[in-house]
Design a protein around this motif. Structure first.
Motif, PDB file in Angstrom:
ATOM      1  N   LYS A  13       1.087  -1.261   0.101  1.00 42.90           N
ATOM      2  CA  LYS A  13       0.233  -0.012   0.014  1.00 42.90           C
ATOM      3  C   LYS A  13       0.963   1.331   0.084  1.00 42.90           C
ATOM      4  O   LYS A  13       1.949   1.317   0.570  1.00 42.90           O
ATOM      5  CB  LYS A  13      -0.968   0.167   1.482  1.00 42.90           C
ATOM      6  CG  LYS A  13      -1.995  -0.908   1.210  1.00 42.90           C
ATOM      7  CD  LYS A  13      -3.100  -0.754   2.446  1.00 42.90           C
ATOM      8  CE  LYS A  13      -2.545  -1.042   3.600  1.00 42.90           C
ATOM      9  NZ  LYS A  13      -1.691  -2.429   3.998  1.00 42.90           N
ATOM     10  N   ASP A  66      -4.883   0.443   9.100  1.00 43.68           N
ATOM     11  CA  ASP A  66      -4.709  -0.622   7.979  1.00 43.68           C
ATOM     12  C   ASP A  66      -5.457  -1.165   6.972  1.00 43.68           C
ATOM     13  O   ASP A  66      -6.365  -0.455   6.538  1.00 43.68           O
ATOM     14  CB  ASP A  66      -3.470  -1.626   8.477  1.00 43.68           C
ATOM     15  CG  ASP A  66      -2.642  -2.333   7.462  1.00 43.68           C
ATOM     16  OD1 ASP A  66      -2.119  -1.618   6.802  1.00 43.68           O
ATOM     17  OD2 ASP A  66      -2.569  -3.726   7.567  1.00 43.68           O
ATOM     18  N   GLU A  67      -5.516  -2.566   7.176  1.00 42.51           N
ATOM     19  CA  GLU A  67      -6.273  -3.125   6.276  1.00 42.51           C
ATOM     20  C   GLU A  67      -6.732  -4.503   6.731  1.00 42.51           C
ATOM     21  O   GLU A  67      -5.931  -5.229   7.667  1.00 42.51           O
ATOM     22  CB  GLU A  67      -5.939  -3.525   4.704  1.00 42.51           C
ATOM     23  CG  GLU A  67      -4.766  -4.539   4.847  1.00 42.51           C
ATOM     24  CD  GLU A  67      -4.261  -4.865   3.482  1.00 42.51           C
ATOM     25  OE1 GLU A  67      -5.176  -5.232   2.454  1.00 42.51           O
ATOM     26  OE2 GLU A  67      -3.063  -4.616   3.048  1.00 42.51           O
ATOM     27  N   GLN A  73      -5.502   5.721   1.127  1.00 37.98           N
ATOM     28  CA  GLN A  73      -4.827   4.680   1.153  1.00 37.98           C
ATOM     29  C   GLN A  73      -4.995   3.938  -0.169  1.00 37.98           C
ATOM     30  O   GLN A  73      -6.059   3.819  -0.524  1.00 37.98           O
ATOM     31  CB  GLN A  73      -5.385   3.748   2.325  1.00 37.98           C
ATOM     32  CG  GLN A  73      -4.692   2.435   2.341  1.00 37.98           C
ATOM     33  CD  GLN A  73      -4.964   1.627   3.695  1.00 37.98           C
ATOM     34  OE1 GLN A  73      -4.260   1.617   4.748  1.00 37.98           O
ATOM     35  NE2 GLN A  73      -6.155   1.317   3.877  1.00 37.98           N
ATOM     36  N   MET A  85       0.612   5.440  14.072  1.00 33.36           N
ATOM     37  CA  MET A  85       0.499   4.018  13.883  1.00 33.36           C
ATOM     38  C   MET A  85       1.255   3.483  15.208  1.00 33.36           C
ATOM     39  O   MET A  85       2.322   4.080  15.737  1.00 33.36           O
ATOM     40  CB  MET A  85       1.233   3.460  12.843  1.00 33.36           C
ATOM     41  CG  MET A  85       0.232   3.787  11.636  1.00 33.36           C
ATOM     42  SD  MET A  85      -1.428   3.045  11.503  1.00 33.36           S
ATOM     43  CE  MET A  85      -0.778   1.109  11.456  1.00 33.36           C
ATOM     44  N   GLU A 120       2.368  -5.559  14.770  1.00 30.26           N
ATOM     45  CA  GLU A 120       1.273  -6.203  14.251  1.00 30.26           C
ATOM     46  C   GLU A 120       0.568  -7.334  15.000  1.00 30.26           C
ATOM     47  O   GLU A 120       1.444  -7.925  15.951  1.00 30.26           O
ATOM     48  CB  GLU A 120       1.816  -7.474  13.138  1.00 30.26           C
ATOM     49  CG  GLU A 120       2.675  -6.443  12.123  1.00 30.26           C
ATOM     50  CD  GLU A 120       2.967  -7.227  10.822  1.00 30.26           C
ATOM     51  OE1 GLU A 120       3.118  -8.425  10.982  1.00 30.26           O
ATOM     52  OE2 GLU A 120       3.209  -6.485   9.773  1.00 30.26           O
ATOM     53  N   GLU A 127      -3.716  -3.868  12.700  1.00 28.81           N
ATOM     54  CA  GLU A 127      -2.799  -2.916  13.194  1.00 28.81           C
ATOM     55  C   GLU A 127      -3.623  -1.707  13.650  1.00 28.81           C
ATOM     56  O   GLU A 127      -4.833  -1.638  13.157  1.00 28.81           O
ATOM     57  CB  GLU A 127      -1.770  -2.317  12.022  1.00 28.81           C
ATOM     58  CG  GLU A 127      -0.953  -3.376  11.569  1.00 28.81           C
ATOM     59  CD  GLU A 127       0.161  -3.002  10.567  1.00 28.81           C
ATOM     60  OE1 GLU A 127       0.358  -1.749  10.526  1.00 28.81           O
ATOM     61  OE2 GLU A 127       0.555  -3.788   9.655  1.00 28.81           O
ATOM     62  N   SER A 136      -4.307 -10.533   4.708  1.00 29.06           N
ATOM     63  CA  SER A 136      -3.891 -10.459   6.042  1.00 29.06           C
ATOM     64  C   SER A 136      -4.406 -11.398   6.906  1.00 29.06           C
ATOM     65  O   SER A 136      -4.440 -11.500   8.248  1.00 29.06           O
ATOM     66  CB  SER A 136      -4.009  -8.822   6.726  1.00 29.06           C
ATOM     67  OG  SER A 136      -5.439  -8.491   6.484  1.00 29.06           O
TER      68      SER A 136
END
Ligand code: C5P
Length: 243
Positions: free
Chosen positions: A13, A195-196, A26, A86, A90, A179, A201
């Motif tokens: 990304k 994030d996503e 994003q 952030m 993770e 995240e 993921s």
């Protein structure tokens, strides 16, 4: 020509400056990487699917009161998000043994875990994202104990909701990574999901056949990654049968 300021570029990304203060755009790339970039390929159309799937999941999480950075999808590859600070972690939630847990502890892949397990990895490409404990996180100040409580509560709520959602479309949520970030609103701060969440993921297995519908298709050279992501999108009702 791209006139927007690029704020950050990751493996899959790119973040650009958003139209208003406190927002970012994003962008989902087609790049697939694994094993800390040792394996890399461009898979045409992956970014488009992840943008749609992540939009779907974050919209539903927002609806049930789980705070996320997602504002709205802008186009095929981009979404408008809230800018957050952030947290360099993770957060992995596991329901079934697979991947690094199966390897590290010698547990057969597919064994249902006695309970859901949360793990933390320190985000660092240079160190290949080492696993860390709550002690490390608070000692090094990556998050304070109250923030860590919020992160874990968020992770458990996301797991409960997504496990049910995927079960409803014949998919087992084996594990996933999230995240989090700090959102500052006036003098208030809260931890939100950033994030996503996509087949990049998560590990998603077909309930009937155990077929892998996630990035393990790329990691394990199984082929058919795009078809698997399309299948997830179809079952979620995001794209129709003919797309
Ligand atoms: O590799 P491992 O078994 O630790 O991965 C656990 C989960 O976290 C998987 O769903 C994987 O897709 C996800 N993950 C991720 N990004 C990473 C590492 C793991 O999305 N850098």
């Amino acid at each position: 020509m791209n006139r927007r300021r690029r704020v950050y570029e990751g493996k899959a990304k790119i973040l650009y400056e958003g139209p208003e203060p406190g927002t970012l755009i994003q962008f989902f790339k087609d790049d697939a990487t694994a094993f800390n970039k040792k394996k890399h390929e461009v898979i045409d159309g992956k970014g488009v699917l992840n943008n749609r799937i992540s939009e779907y999941l974050f919209t539903h999480l927002n609806k049930i009161g789980i705070p996320t950075h997602f504002i709205r999808r802008m186009n095929m590859r981009e979404q408008l998000i809230k800018e957050v600070e952030m947290i360099p972690l993770e957060v992995v939630v596991r329901n079934v043994a697979a991947g690094s847990l199966a390897k590290r502890l010698g547990i057969e892949e597919g064994i249902v875990l006695p309970r859901s397990i949360i793990e933390f990895y320190y985000k660092s490409d240079a160190l290949a994202d080492p696993m860390v404990s709550e002690e490390h996180i608070t000692a090094f100040g990556w998050a304070n104990p109250a923030e860590l409580d919020d992160i874990m509560a968020l992770a458990i709520r996301v797991n409960d909701f997504l496990s049910g959602l995927f079960l409803g479309i014949g998919i087992q949520l084996v594990d996933f990574k999230i995240e989090c970030g700090r959102l500052y609103e006036g003098d208030m701060m809260r931890i939100i999901l950033a994030d996503e969440i996509s087949p990049d993921s998560c590990r998603l297995w077909d309930i009937e056949t155990n077929e892998k519908l996630d990035k393990d298709r790329f990691r394990q050279d199984l082929g058919g990654l795009l078809e698997a992501y399309q299948e997830v999108a179809k079952r979620l009702g995001i794209i129709n049968e003919n797309e």
